[in-house]
Structure formats: C-alpha cells, structure tokens
Write an enzyme that holds these catalytic residues in place. Structure first.
Site, PDB file in Angstrom:
ATOM      1  N   HIS A  13       0.762  -1.183  -0.042  1.00 20.34           N
ATOM      2  CA  HIS A  13      -0.025  -0.215   0.165  1.00 20.34           C
ATOM      3  C   HIS A  13       0.985   1.137  -0.076  1.00 20.34           C
ATOM      4  O   HIS A  13       1.491   1.314   1.053  1.00 20.34           O
ATOM      5  CB  HIS A  13      -1.045   0.183   1.318  1.00 20.34           C
ATOM      6  CG  HIS A  13      -1.842   1.336   1.173  1.00 20.34           C
ATOM      7  ND1 HIS A  13      -3.160   1.192   0.689  1.00 20.34           N
ATOM      8  CD2 HIS A  13      -1.690   2.439   1.570  1.00 20.34           C
ATOM      9  CE1 HIS A  13      -3.833   2.290   0.928  1.00 20.34           C
ATOM     10  NE2 HIS A  13      -2.872   2.926   1.440  1.00 20.34           N
ATOM     11  N   CYS A  14       0.853   2.132  -0.896  1.00 18.91           N
ATOM     12  CA  CYS A  14       1.801   3.390  -1.233  1.00 18.91           C
ATOM     13  C   CYS A  14       0.687   4.447  -0.665  1.00 18.91           C
ATOM     14  O   CYS A  14      -0.128   4.923  -1.387  1.00 18.91           O
ATOM     15  CB  CYS A  14       1.956   3.239  -2.683  1.00 18.91           C
ATOM     16  SG  CYS A  14       3.120   4.723  -2.896  1.00 18.91           S
ATOM     17  N   PRO A  15       1.466   5.218   0.295  1.00 21.52           N
ATOM     18  CA  PRO A  15       0.863   6.441   0.684  1.00 21.52           C
ATOM     19  C   PRO A  15       0.995   7.539  -0.456  1.00 21.52           C
ATOM     20  O   PRO A  15       0.262   8.349  -0.150  1.00 21.52           O
ATOM     21  CB  PRO A  15       1.555   6.554   2.194  1.00 21.52           C
ATOM     22  CG  PRO A  15       2.782   5.794   2.124  1.00 21.52           C
ATOM     23  CD  PRO A  15       2.616   4.816   1.173  1.00 21.52           C
TER      24      PRO A  15
END
Length: 725
Positions: free
Chosen positions: A480-482
């Site tokens: 999951h890439c912020p």
C-alpha cells in the site's frame, strides 16, 4: 460498579469477573489438546479396566479400530452414555477426533444428546475448544446449534467466549440469528464486547447485530464493552450508532459506567475518534461554515488534505526564498508548521479511520503539489530561458522536450496508479455464495486465516493480501503506497513502475535543465551571501525560488531511486514487496493442522487473538523513524541489498519461489504482458511463465499444479479470449 460484571448477573453459574461458561464437566477441564494426538486426561481408566475396554478413553484417543471391536463385542454401542449423560461422541468432539466422530455418527450416535455438569451437546463441547472442522461435521449431520446448555448458552454464545472468528463465521452461515439471547438476555455481541474481542464485535455488527439490544438489567453492548475497556470494541460500537446515552435500569449511562470502572481513557478516546466530545455530543468545529463542509466528512477531509499541501509547498518555497538563509529556513519551517497545524485541526473531525496523516491523501497531496509547482516553474521560468531566451547556440530544445515528455508520463502514470482499481478480489454476491466457498474450503481442509478472509468473506487467492487501509483483498498485492493513496496490485503495478521510471528521468532531466538555466541567468548575480559557497550564492541570488525548488525535487530522487532499484530486483525475482519482506505463500503450508484447523506455522497466528492485528501475520513496531523508513521505502531497499529478505539469506534454502521462472522469463512476463500500458487491464489478468493467469482466482501454486496436473479452479490455466479462469 462491581455489579456491572456479567458474572454478577449469572451468580449461580459463574464467579469472579471472568464470566466464562461452566466447563462441560470436571473431566472436560483438562481437555486442552493442540494436536490430535493429545487427549482428554481427566478420569482415565483404572487398573481394573484396560484402555481397550473403556469406550470413553477409546473415543478420547480416536482409536476407531478399537471402537469397532467394542461394538462388535456387543458390550457397547454408539448411544452409550455414563451417569452424567456424557457419550463417546462428547469426548471425541472435545478432543477433535474427526474420524471417531464420523464413525460414531454413522453408527447411530445421538448427535444432540446433552451431558456433563453443564448439560451440553457434543457440538457445544467441540465449539468450546474451537474445533471448527468437528463442529462442521456435527452440523452436517443434524446437530442443532440453537440448543442451550444448563446456563442458557447456545453454540454461538459458547463460541464467542473464545473469540475464534472463523468458527463464528461458520456458525453464522448456518442461519443462526445473530441477536439470539441467553437466559439473561445477553446477545453474542454483548459477550464479544465484554470479552474484548474487536474482530468478533466487527463481525457481528457487519452481520446486522443490534447495538440497541439490552439485557435483563438494561445493559447494552456498549456498557459491556466499557467493562473490559477494549478501545477497539468501544470504537466499533460507536461507529455503528450505539446509543451513547442509553441508561440501564438503575439509570447508569455508558459515561457513568466508564467512570466507575476506570475505563474513561478508552471511552473518551473512542468518542474523540468518532467525532464526539467527552460528554458524547457531536464535536462542532469553531471555524465558519463547518456544518456545511462536514456534511460528508470523508469526502471533505479527503479533498482538503489532498489540495491543502499545494499551499504548504508553495508557502515553504516562497518563505525560504524571500529572505537570507538564516531567516528563510526558520521562516519556511514556521510556514510548514502553521499550515500543517491547520490540517491537523481538520483531521480532528475526520472519520475514525482517517485520524492519522498516513491514513489520508496528505502525502499524495505533497507529491502532487511538488509536481504541479515544478510544472508551473518550468512553464513560466525555465522553458523560455533555456530556449528562446537563451544566448544564440545555447538553447536546449531537445532537453526541454524530454523533460516535458517525462513530466507528462509522470502525471499520467501517477494518476493511473492512484485512480485505477489495484486488483480488488471480487466479493461474493450473497450469503449463499459465501457459504458455498466455506463448505468447499472445509471439504479441502483449507478453512483457515491463510485461505479465507473474514472481512471480505472470500477465499483468498495466492499472493493476495487484505489491505486494512483499502478494506479489500488485493490480488498479487505488492504494497500500500501512501504516495499514491492506493494499493499497488496486479492491475496497477506496471503503471506504478512506469511512474517511478518517469519520475526518476524527469527529475534528472530537470536538474540538467536547471544547470543550464542557472548558467545563463547567474552570470551577473552576486556571489555574496551567508554560509553558502560563492557558486551556490550566485544561483540563489539569481533565482532563489527556483534554487529552493531544485533542492526540494532533487531530495525526492533519494527515495525514488531506492524504490525503483527494489522494484527492479523484485520483478527480476518474480516477487512482490510483501513477499520480499514477509515470505512467499504457495498454498503448501496448510496440510498440517492443529486442533482448530489453523496452520502449524508460527507466522500465522490464530484468529482468536483479541487485537486488531489478529488477522495478519506480522506486527508493525517502531517509532517515528521506523514509520518514516516504511513510508520512504527504505525497509524493502535495505532488505534487498543486504539479502535479509524473507526469501533470501537463511530462508533461501527453506522454500523455493514457485512463481519464478528465471530472471529473463520473469522480466518478460512483467514487461511484455499484453495488457494495455495506457489503460486499465482486465481485473487479475497477468502472465506467468508465458501463460495467461488470473491472480484474482489462483488458489494453488504453479509448482503444485505441475505436480498434480490439475488446471481447474484451484490453480491457473491458459485461457482463450472467451474463457474465464
């Protein structure tokens, strides 16, 4: 407030504050088997009676041939019971002797026979120990889950006491009313809240359990959650609309209950995170127009925290470039702090799952703002100075074209990574389909947290992972890439990779452009300034805003190149970031089962855990630096270059990557995938070893499929244009 404890309501059945159900019998107290070989140790046969003659002991150990001999002798049959009403089926059930249970049922055992001190059925004995395979067997043969024991507990209540979510999911899919009560009016939701099991509370609420139901004394589930003081349970109940002012028959509200039981900290924290003040009233922001903007909190907070960083980045650049360095730097820091403080005030009124910056599009907005102001700076300042405004023969049209190209690619692939479905695994269409999946997994002995997601209620494909931020299972989950406020999965992984490449090349090309730009505009600039070298002084005095922007965007090159390097290595190895960090799941580690059916693997804890991390196999620890390290992608980079990854080093010999077909083939599968680069791919589709696969429906590893020769729903297959995996 001692009377608040559930134990005090049922004083004839329980003691103290544990409120645990009465054990099945004095013999059953010792039944704590972890493996099928462990048996009930209470009241073993004496010297006058051999093990072969004791039907109860034979049932405990699961010795089917010995039981057959006893039946053939005519001394016993499957309906035998002792003075307490306990049958061999009871002992086989509590010790998870599946084969013995099946044998006894086939030979006429009374499946709903009550026995023991608590007058309970074999189903309840099995449920007490969370043996859900045995529970399923008994249910398939007519066991009634609504039958109650001496205390008024049915199988759903007894299962709730241990907090095993998989068992509760199994029972709820049998049609048991979720709000069925015990003798004293307690629902399963109340018991889960009292015991402090957030996952169970969440499950019951999603299943439709009433947060307004009360027991005989007028206590709601929220009152019972405050007894234990579990923040997760309290928060979830408030989110689902629990009455914050509900009074018991003695007039005690949840606030009074929390005060008397010293759980006010958890109570106030949950209220705050749900947007209420400490008295339980909606918190009203002091700024004008707040009631209008916060009609849809999630939408407003999401948009605000995405666009507000545009102001932050601009203010930082202007502040730092408008004064000498010893004033500009503190001024820039002050501007950043002030603007972030405003964002923090808005965050105080966000939904409970958005109360931290890393759970919002804040970082996404910072990158988007940097991209936007860089584009504006190029168009308004750098472009003309390095083309038409450059001295004759010193224009750099090609370099400007390359930057424009990379900038455009970066914008497109950034938006694609952010907006495209990352590969969410489709959910079932209803309870009937969910039950069919559960039944199939039980038949395959694969009903565990590795193969079934209790949140999405689906069979989890290999290489998928449930993302707690997105609240969905993602096929071939990478991370999951912020920075893109989205998961990176099978559908957008290649877009994300192109985004990193374009961004890297764009920063490098812009740095070259700025070198030529400053070479032109700084000829007559002063070399005098504070702290810095004469060359840097000339650049800053010539154009301080562009100089600060250049430093800022070049700093981004550090984490981008680390992430890009890691991604290149992982693609060559046919691994995802999650697999690199935590190991590869190939579907072969679920053959050895404990008594509950959970895998014999320390990396896969039981879902009976009470914490919010119970459903996933690792814990995130560390302080601010550790969080920053994860955000910037430093962790996987270090694991990759040092060889300490989960599939490297010491673990390398333990398990071969079944998805790797060699470096060249792995790269070919990724880069030459026929899915469109400029567009969205078909959900889950990819190429593995030159064959088309569907990662949203892959349930067995390629290596296992090669051995078994199967090409059905449990694996992958090459498909035509009209075929569906």
């Amino acid at each position: 407030m001692g009377t608040i404890a559930m134990a005090s309501i049922n004083t004839t059945s329980t003691s103290g504050g544990s409120a645990a159900p009465i054990q099945m019998s004095g013999k059953a107290n010792a039944a704590t088997p972890k493996l099928n070989s462990e048996v009930e140790m209470g009241s073993l046969p004496g010297d006058a009676q051999t093990q072969e003659d004791d039907i109860m002991q034979v049932a405990r150990v699961g010795d089917v041939p010995a039981m057959e001999k006893l039946f053939e002798s005519g001394e016993y049959d499957a309906t035998y019971h002792d003075d307490e009403g306990i049958t061999p089926l009871h002992w086989a059930a509590i010790n998870n002797q599946y084969a013995m249970c099946k044998f006894l049922i086939e030979h006429g055992a009374e499946i709903n026979r009550k026995g023991g001190e608590s007058i309970a059925t074999p189903l309840q004995w099995a449920a007490q120990r969370c043996h859900y395979y045995t529970v399923n067997l008994l249910l398939q043969h007519g066991a009634d889950p609504l039958v109650t024991d001496a205390q008024g507990y049915n199988t759903l209540h007894i299962s709730t006491f241990n907090g095993n979510v998989l068992l509760l999911v199994l029972l709820l899919h049998q049609g048991i009313p979720v709000d069925v009560i015990d003798t004293f009016g307690h629902t399963a939701l109340m018991w889960a809240a009292y015991k402090g099991f957030p996952q169970c509370v969440d499950l019951f609420l999603r299943w439709g359990a009433s947060v307004h139901a009360t027991d005989e004394q007028g206590f709601t589930a929220l009152h019972w959650a405050l007894v234990k003081g579990s923040p997760g349970c309290i928060l979830k109940l408030i989110e689902y609309g629990a009455d914050r002012f509900a009074k018991t028959q003695t007039g005690k509200t949840p606030s009074v209950t929390a005060k008397e039981l010293n759980t006010e900290v958890a109570w106030h924290r949950a209220l705050t995170e749900c947007g209420f003040d400490e008295d339980g009233h909606p918190a009203v922001p002091p700024w004008p127009g707040a009631s209008y903007f916060l009609k849809d909190k999630r939408s407003f907070v999401t948009r605000f925290l995405f666009f507000w960083p545009f102001v932050l980045v601009w203010a930082m650049l202007v502040a730092m470039s408008s004064a000498p360095v010893y004033i500009g730097v503190p001024l820039g820091i002050a501007a950043v702090y002030a603007i972030q403080w405003v964002a923090q005030q808005v965050l105080e009124y966000a939904p409970s799952d958005m109360r931290h910056f890393h759970k919002t599009p804040w970082l996404t907005g910072i990158f988007a703002a940097t991209l936007f102001w860089t584009g504006v700076n190029w168009l308004t300042t750098v472009l003309f100075a390095t083309t038409l405004g450059a001295p004759e023969g010193k224009g750099h049209g090609i370099l400007n074209f390359l930057f424009a190209l990379f900038f455009g690619f970066t914008v497109y692939f950034y938006i694609a990574s952010m907006r495209y479905d990352p590969g969410f695994v489709p959910k079932m269409n209803g309870i009937a389909e969910q039950k069919a999946v559960i039944d199939e997994l039980l038949a395959q002995w694969k009903y565990d947290e590795t193969n079934f997601c209790v949140t999405c209620m689906i069979q989890t494909p290999l290489r998928s992972k449930h993302c707690r931020r997105c609240q969905r299972c993602v096929a071939k989950h990478d991370h999951h890439c912020p920075w893109v406020y989205n998961c990176v999965g099978i559908n957008n992984h290649r877009h994300f990779f192109f985004y990193l490449i374009s961004l890297t090349m764009g920063i490098v090309s812009y740095d070259f452009l700025l070198y030529y730009y400053f070479d032109t505009v700084s000829k007559n600039a002063s070399e005098t300034c504070n702290v810095l070298s004469p060359t840097l002084c000339k650049y800053i005095n010539a154009d301080s805003y562009t100089s600060i922007l250049a430093i800022w965007i070049t700093m981004q090159l550090l984490w981008v190149t680390m992430l890009l390097f890691t991604q290149f290595i992982q693609v060559a190895r046919a691994m995802t970031t999650y697999e690199n960090m935590f190991g590869i799941r190939d579907g072969t580690n679920i053959t050895a089962l404990t008594s509950t059916g959970a895998p014999l693997d320390p990396n896969h804890p039981s879902l009976s855990a009470t914490g919010p991390a119970a459903a996933h196999s690792h814990k995130h620890k560390g302080g601010m630096l550790k969080s920053l390290s994860r955000t910037l992608g430093v962790d996987p980079f270090i694991e990759t270059i040092t060889g300490r990854g989960a599939v490297s080093g010491k673990n390398k010999r333990k398990k071969k990557n079944p998805y790797s077909k060699g470096c060249i083939t792995n790269c070919k599968d990724f880069w030459c995938d026929p899915a469109p680069i400029f567009g969205q791919r078909e959900n889950g589709s990819a190429v593995l070893g030159g064959e088309r696969v569907d990662y949203s429906a892959m349930y067995e590893s390629p290596s296992l499929m090669t051995i078994t020769g199967r090409r059905d729903r449990g694996g992958y297959e090459a498909v035509g244009t009209e075929d569906v995996v």
